[in-house]
Every structure is written in structure tokens, then in C-alpha cells.
Write an enzyme that holds these catalytic residues in place. Structure first.
Site, PDB file in Angstrom:
ATOM      1  N   LYS A   1      24.371 -16.921  10.578  1.00 49.27           N
ATOM      2  CA  LYS A   1      24.691 -18.331  10.827  1.00 49.27           C
ATOM      3  C   LYS A   1      26.160 -18.524  11.200  1.00 49.27           C
ATOM      4  O   LYS A   1      26.486 -19.366  12.031  1.00 49.27           O
ATOM      5  CB  LYS A   1      24.325 -19.169   9.601  1.00 49.27           C
ATOM      6  CG  LYS A   1      22.828 -19.245   9.370  1.00 49.27           C
ATOM      7  CD  LYS A   1      22.504 -19.887   8.038  1.00 49.27           C
ATOM      8  CE  LYS A   1      20.998 -19.864   7.783  1.00 49.27           C
ATOM      9  NZ  LYS A   1      20.672 -20.391   6.450  1.00 49.27           N
TER      10      LYS A   1
ATOM     11  N   HIS B   1      24.617 -15.890  -7.911  1.00 50.72           N
ATOM     12  CA  HIS B   1      23.225 -16.130  -8.289  1.00 50.72           C
ATOM     13  C   HIS B   1      23.156 -16.871  -9.610  1.00 50.72           C
ATOM     14  O   HIS B   1      24.069 -16.820 -10.434  1.00 50.72           O
ATOM     15  CB  HIS B   1      22.442 -14.820  -8.375  1.00 50.72           C
ATOM     16  CG  HIS B   1      22.933 -13.893  -9.444  1.00 50.72           C
ATOM     17  ND1 HIS B   1      22.456 -13.920 -10.733  1.00 50.72           N
ATOM     18  CD2 HIS B   1      23.874 -12.938  -9.413  1.00 50.72           C
ATOM     19  CE1 HIS B   1      23.077 -13.010 -11.446  1.00 50.72           C
ATOM     20  NE2 HIS B   1      23.951 -12.395 -10.671  1.00 50.72           N
TER      21      HIS B   1
END
Length: 123
Positions: free
Chosen positions: A67, A110
Site C-alpha cells: 500500500k 498485535h
């Protein structure tokens, strides 16, 4: 100069569902998204939990890098190789001429079953 910024959020359950289908599916998936160096590391993972974490982190980081690079370069999975320097993820990328001297900075975090990756490409 910053060329691009990319972010990706991934539910680890998506990768877990691929691994739980059996070795045929997880092998095909891993060959598709991992470079040779990563495949060697992946095959050394001894448990499903380690394999899932390995695939999920690589997928998430590569998506963020993809991206950040778009539209300057459309990357293929094997154009990006993720490796670690201690606890820190690093990326080795096969850039085209336009981004030949570019540097990429990546970060991964995470919480429970979610991963988030950031990538910044600078020239």
C-alpha cells in the site's frame, strides 16, 4: 521525502483458517506469499501456533508495504522479503528504477487476534 505510507490490519483467524485446512492449503499459501528465505524459516516452525504467527506477520507487513509503494511500484509477493534483526522486523525489497534508492521503515503490533502493520517508504 516520504513517498508513501501504508497500514494493514489483519485478524489472525483468517490465517488460522488456512492453516487449519491442512498442509496442502498452507503449503500452497506459504509458497505464494513467502520469498525463499522466509520459506526456509517457515518450514522450521515446529507448531501450528508458530506457523500461523509467522504467516500472519508476513502477510500483514507485506500488505502495508504494498500500500505504501502504490502507485510508484506494484509489488509482487516475492519482491518483498521480511526478516528480523532481534525483535525488529526489516524488509528487503526489489525496487524498480524509480524507487531504487528508497528505504522502508516497518512496524508490527498485535493484540489478541489482531495484527497491525505500518510501512513508510522514503527516498
Amino acid at each position: 521525502m516520504i513517498v508513501g505510507i501504508g497500514v494493514d490490519l489483519l485478524s489472525i483467524k483468517r490465517i488460522q483458517s488456512i492453516v487449519s485446512r491442512g498442509s496442502r492449503y498452507s503449503q500452497r499459501f506459504s509458497r505464494r506469499i513467502l520469498c525463499d528465505r522466509e520459506l526456509t524459516e517457515y518450514r522450521a516452525c515446529e507448531t501450528d501456533k508458530l506457523r500461523i504467527g509467522f504467516l500472519a506477520s508476513r502477510w500483514c507487513l507485506k500488505e502495508a508495504i504494498y500500500k505504501a509503494a502504490y502507485p510508484h511500484q506494484i509489488l509482487q509477493w516475492n519482491d518483498v522479503c521480511i526478516y528480523k534483526d532481534g525483535p525488529r522486523p526489516l524488509a528487503d525489497i526489489q525496487w524498480n528504477k524509480g524507487l531504487a534508492d528508497a528505504r522502508v521503515h516497518v512496524s508490527l503490533s498485535h493484540d489478541h487476534d489482531l495484527l497491525v502493520a505500518y510501512a513508510i517508504i522514503e527516498k
